[in-house]
Design an enzyme around this catalytic site. Sequence first.
Site, PDB file in Angstrom:
ATOM      1  CE1 TYR A  40      -2.853  -3.224   0.812  1.00 51.33           C
ATOM      2  CE2 TYR A  40      -4.437  -1.436   0.913  1.00 51.33           C
ATOM      3  CZ  TYR A  40      -4.154  -2.776   0.793  1.00 51.33           C
ATOM      4  OH  TYR A  40      -5.179  -3.681   0.657  1.00 51.33           O
ATOM      5  CE  LYS A  95       3.162 -18.227   0.510  1.00 46.16           C
ATOM      6  NZ  LYS A  95       2.367 -19.465   0.648  1.00 46.16           N
ATOM      7  CG  ASP A 155      -0.549 -20.419   2.160  1.00 46.46           C
ATOM      8  OD1 ASP A 155       0.065 -19.968   3.137  1.00 46.46           O
ATOM      9  OD2 ASP A 155      -0.029 -21.193   1.341  1.00 46.46           O
ATOM     10  CG  ASP A 185      -7.590  -4.464   2.652  1.00 41.00           C
ATOM     11  OD1 ASP A 185      -8.708  -4.457   3.178  1.00 41.00           O
ATOM     12  OD2 ASP A 185      -7.336  -3.873   1.597  1.00 41.00           O
ATOM     13  CG  ASP A 201     -13.010  -6.976   3.948  1.00 38.39           C
ATOM     14  OD1 ASP A 201     -12.775  -6.265   4.945  1.00 38.39           O
ATOM     15  OD2 ASP A 201     -13.386  -6.506   2.866  1.00 38.39           O
TER      16      ASP A 201
END
Length: 336
Positions: free
Chosen positions: A124, A171, A204, A228, A232
């Site tokens: 971002y 990750k 994951d 982010d 959600d």
Amino acid sequence: MKHTITLIPGDGIGPEVAVAVKKIIAAAGVEITWEEMSARGDIDRRGDELAQSAVVASIRKNGVALKGPLATAVAMGPPSINVGLRKALDLYANVRPVKNLKGVSSRYYDVDMVLIRENTEDLYAGLEHEVVPGVVESLKIITERASTRIARFAFEYARKWNRKKIHGIHKANIMKMSDGLFLTSIRKVAAQYPDIEYIEMIIDNACMQMVLNPHQFDMLLLTNLYGDIMSDLAAGLVGGLGVVPSGNIGENVAIFEAVHGTAPDIAGKGIANPTALLMSAIMMLEYLDEVAASQQIEAALHQVYREGKSLTRDVGGAATTAEFTDAVMGALAAKV
Ligand code: NAI
């Protein structure tokens, strides 16, 4: 105590839900002077200009803002104002509590977790360019400073709110340097909080675990993009973005906002659900140490959902925004 708070009602359904929230807070007896930044012109500035804008000056002065959704163009146009505000005010911690609201049907019940997302860097950072036609590069920026700062925030939050366990999500098996630095920074902070359990999980697997068994999570600590997406995903487990709040917190300044969008399909129809903005306002009142009022509003909101008679359409009811607001104010009247 009297407060002056910047209000950005936003676009689409934003002004409709903002009116509802203002009424409910006033009914709880909290004295707030709202400094309303209603004209999009106040905030339709970018980069350095946004940092110099009237809205940023107002939030800096007041220390706190409540914000509705703002429309952002996809795959074109200027950068997101939402991201710009977080950057301009260095709101480095995005706090997303995810909890069931009784009365809202959902995939899972008794979920209660908080996601803490680093809010200022990662992909971002907005550093994208075209290397040659047909090839673009987007830079993922991770710094030790920002990673350590968000880790400290998360562990302090855990202590303050009596949370016991933090999952660091990464990750680093693939992005060994960037996510690796995020992890090593967290580990150094975690070592100073032996009372809080610290567990690492690859993103994951974390997504799968979240869907299979969300109850195993207490708090999650994530970089910007993973945060982010996962916040959600987590919201989806308890009924969606309409029933979860969010706060963007910096040093001495904070913006509380509904995480849903402007809902252009229902804007102006008087049927928007103000719950998400109201829950964000409840977080804001806690932040302002208006604990009694925040608890009373939360109890009134829960009562209206439990009774289920005055709910808006998105959660299976038939009430208008105004009818739902009146029901919350009615429940509140018995508690204040
Ligand atoms: P959206 O959240 O606006 O709408 C998705 C669906 O949820 C629609 O069917 C809408 O009617 C419903 N919905 C959302 N909030 C609701 C509420 N309070 N009550 C009842 N129903 C509600 O997402 P969408 O369509 O992807 O985005 C629309 C615009 O919002 C875009 O311009 C986007 O950039 C912006 N947006 C802004 C955000 C922010 O300012 N924080 C966050 C997400 C999107």
